[in-house]
Design an enzyme around this catalytic site. Sequence first.
Site, PDB file in Angstrom:
ATOM      1  N   ASP A 146       0.850  -1.189   0.000  1.00  0.00           N
ATOM      2  CA  ASP A 146       0.000   0.000   0.000  1.00  0.00           C
ATOM      3  C   ASP A 146       0.887   1.240   0.000  1.00  0.00           C
ATOM      4  O   ASP A 146       2.116   1.143  -0.083  1.00  0.00           O
ATOM      5  CB  ASP A 146      -0.965  -0.024   1.187  1.00  0.00           C
ATOM      6  CG  ASP A 146      -0.254  -0.034   2.550  1.00  0.00           C
ATOM      7  OD1 ASP A 146       0.968   0.277   2.611  1.00  0.00           O
ATOM      8  OD2 ASP A 146      -0.912  -0.351   3.547  1.00  0.00           O
ATOM      9  N   ALA A 147       0.294   2.400   0.134  1.00  0.00           N
ATOM     10  CA  ALA A 147       1.042   3.652   0.097  1.00  0.00           C
ATOM     11  C   ALA A 147       2.043   3.774   1.240  1.00  0.00           C
ATOM     12  O   ALA A 147       3.018   4.510   1.132  1.00  0.00           O
ATOM     13  CB  ALA A 147       0.073   4.837   0.121  1.00  0.00           C
TER      14      ALA A 147
END
Length: 130
Positions: free
Chosen positions: A16-17
Amino acid sequence: MNAHRLPVRVYWEDTDAGGLVYHASYLRFLERGRTELLRTLGISQGSMLEATGAAFVVRRMAIEFHRPARLDDLLAVETDVERLNRASLVLNQAVRRDGETLVEAVVTCACIRAGKPVRLPEALAAALRG
Protein backbone atom coordinates in the site's frame (compact mmCIF):
# COMPACT_ATOMS: atom_id res chain seq x y z
CA MET A 1 0.32 -35.01 5.09
CA ASN A 2 2.96 -32.40 5.90
CA ALA A 3 2.28 -28.73 5.34
CA HIS A 4 3.12 -27.46 1.86
CA ARG A 5 5.49 -24.48 1.84
CA LEU A 6 5.58 -21.87 -0.94
CA PRO A 7 8.14 -19.03 -0.95
CA VAL A 8 6.70 -15.64 -1.97
CA ARG A 9 8.64 -12.38 -2.43
CA VAL A 10 6.85 -9.07 -1.70
CA TYR A 11 6.87 -6.71 -4.70
CA TRP A 12 5.75 -3.08 -5.09
CA GLU A 13 2.41 -4.23 -6.47
CA ASP A 14 1.72 -6.06 -3.18
CA THR A 15 2.10 -3.00 -0.98
CA ASP A 16 0.00 0.00 0.00
CA ALA A 17 1.04 3.65 0.10
CA GLY A 18 2.75 3.08 3.46
CA GLY A 19 5.01 0.34 2.10
CA LEU A 20 3.23 -2.49 3.93
CA VAL A 21 1.62 -5.48 2.26
CA TYR A 22 -1.96 -4.54 1.41
CA HIS A 23 -4.45 -6.87 3.10
CA ALA A 24 -5.92 -8.18 -0.18
CA SER A 25 -2.43 -9.23 -1.32
CA TYR A 26 -2.39 -11.85 1.42
CA LEU A 27 -5.49 -13.40 -0.17
CA ARG A 28 -3.55 -13.81 -3.42
CA PHE A 29 -0.60 -15.33 -1.55
CA LEU A 30 -2.92 -17.80 0.18
CA GLU A 31 -4.58 -18.70 -3.15
CA ARG A 32 -1.17 -19.47 -4.65
CA GLY A 33 -0.40 -21.68 -1.65
CA ARG A 34 -3.60 -23.69 -2.12
CA THR A 35 -3.01 -24.04 -5.86
CA GLU A 36 0.59 -25.17 -5.43
CA LEU A 37 -0.39 -27.70 -2.75
CA LEU A 38 -2.72 -29.33 -5.29
CA ARG A 39 -0.06 -29.12 -7.99
CA THR A 40 2.46 -31.02 -5.81
CA LEU A 41 -0.17 -33.78 -5.52
CA GLY A 42 -0.44 -33.97 -9.30
CA ILE A 43 -3.75 -32.08 -9.45
CA SER A 44 -4.08 -29.22 -11.92
CA GLN A 45 -7.23 -27.22 -11.28
CA GLY A 46 -7.51 -26.45 -15.00
CA SER A 47 -7.30 -30.13 -15.90
CA MET A 48 -9.77 -31.02 -13.15
CA LEU A 49 -12.25 -28.49 -14.53
CA GLU A 50 -11.78 -29.75 -18.08
CA ALA A 51 -12.06 -33.45 -17.15
CA THR A 52 -14.84 -33.33 -14.56
CA GLY A 53 -16.47 -29.91 -14.85
CA ALA A 54 -15.68 -29.46 -11.14
CA ALA A 55 -13.92 -26.46 -9.64
CA PHE A 56 -13.11 -25.05 -6.22
CA VAL A 57 -14.59 -21.92 -4.71
CA VAL A 58 -13.78 -20.36 -1.36
CA ARG A 59 -16.86 -20.80 0.80
CA ARG A 60 -15.51 -19.43 4.04
CA MET A 61 -12.34 -17.75 5.22
CA ALA A 62 -11.38 -16.70 8.73
CA ILE A 63 -8.22 -14.62 8.66
CA GLU A 64 -6.17 -13.04 11.38
CA PHE A 65 -3.51 -10.42 10.69
CA HIS A 66 -0.76 -10.43 13.34
CA ARG A 67 2.12 -8.43 11.85
CA PRO A 68 2.77 -6.63 8.56
CA ALA A 69 5.09 -7.73 5.79
CA ARG A 70 7.08 -5.17 3.84
CA LEU A 71 8.54 -4.61 0.40
CA ASP A 72 11.23 -7.20 -0.52
CA ASP A 73 10.38 -9.53 2.38
CA LEU A 74 10.70 -13.21 1.58
CA LEU A 75 7.63 -14.95 2.95
CA ALA A 76 6.59 -18.58 3.26
CA VAL A 77 2.97 -19.55 2.67
CA GLU A 78 2.24 -22.78 4.52
CA THR A 79 -0.85 -24.82 3.67
CA ASP A 80 -2.04 -27.86 5.57
CA VAL A 81 -5.19 -29.94 5.12
CA GLU A 82 -7.22 -29.92 8.34
CA ARG A 83 -10.24 -31.89 7.16
CA LEU A 84 -11.75 -33.50 4.09
CA ASN A 85 -15.51 -33.62 3.69
CA ARG A 86 -17.50 -35.12 0.83
CA ALA A 87 -17.73 -31.89 -1.17
CA SER A 88 -15.27 -29.61 0.60
CA LEU A 89 -11.95 -29.34 2.35
CA VAL A 90 -10.76 -27.18 5.23
CA LEU A 91 -7.23 -25.84 5.06
CA ASN A 92 -5.07 -24.15 7.66
CA GLN A 93 -2.81 -21.56 6.11
CA ALA A 94 -0.15 -19.25 7.47
CA VAL A 95 2.11 -16.59 6.03
CA ARG A 96 5.45 -16.48 7.85
CA ARG A 97 8.63 -14.42 7.68
CA ASP A 98 11.72 -16.04 9.18
CA GLY A 99 9.49 -18.34 11.22
CA GLU A 100 7.35 -15.48 12.59
CA THR A 101 3.63 -15.85 11.86
CA LEU A 102 2.27 -12.75 10.12
CA VAL A 103 -1.12 -14.03 8.97
CA GLU A 104 -3.21 -17.09 9.80
CA ALA A 105 -6.26 -18.29 7.88
CA VAL A 106 -8.70 -21.16 8.01
CA VAL A 107 -10.17 -21.65 4.54
CA THR A 108 -13.09 -23.84 3.50
CA CYS A 109 -13.06 -24.66 -0.21
CA ALA A 110 -16.17 -26.21 -1.77
CA CYS A 111 -16.11 -28.33 -4.89
CA ILE A 112 -18.82 -27.27 -7.33
CA ARG A 113 -20.11 -28.09 -10.80
CA ALA A 114 -22.53 -25.75 -12.54
CA GLY A 115 -22.84 -23.76 -9.30
CA LYS A 116 -23.88 -26.76 -7.15
CA PRO A 117 -21.83 -28.73 -4.63
CA VAL A 118 -20.41 -32.04 -5.87
CA ARG A 119 -18.21 -34.74 -4.35
CA LEU A 120 -14.49 -34.16 -4.49
CA PRO A 121 -13.04 -36.10 -7.42
CA GLU A 122 -11.82 -39.45 -6.03
CA ALA A 123 -8.26 -38.98 -7.32
CA LEU A 124 -8.04 -35.67 -5.47
CA ALA A 125 -9.55 -37.04 -2.25
CA ALA A 126 -7.12 -39.99 -2.34
CA ALA A 127 -4.14 -37.69 -2.95
CA LEU A 128 -5.15 -35.41 -0.08
CA ARG A 129 -5.58 -38.37 2.27
CA GLY A 130 -2.04 -39.42 1.37
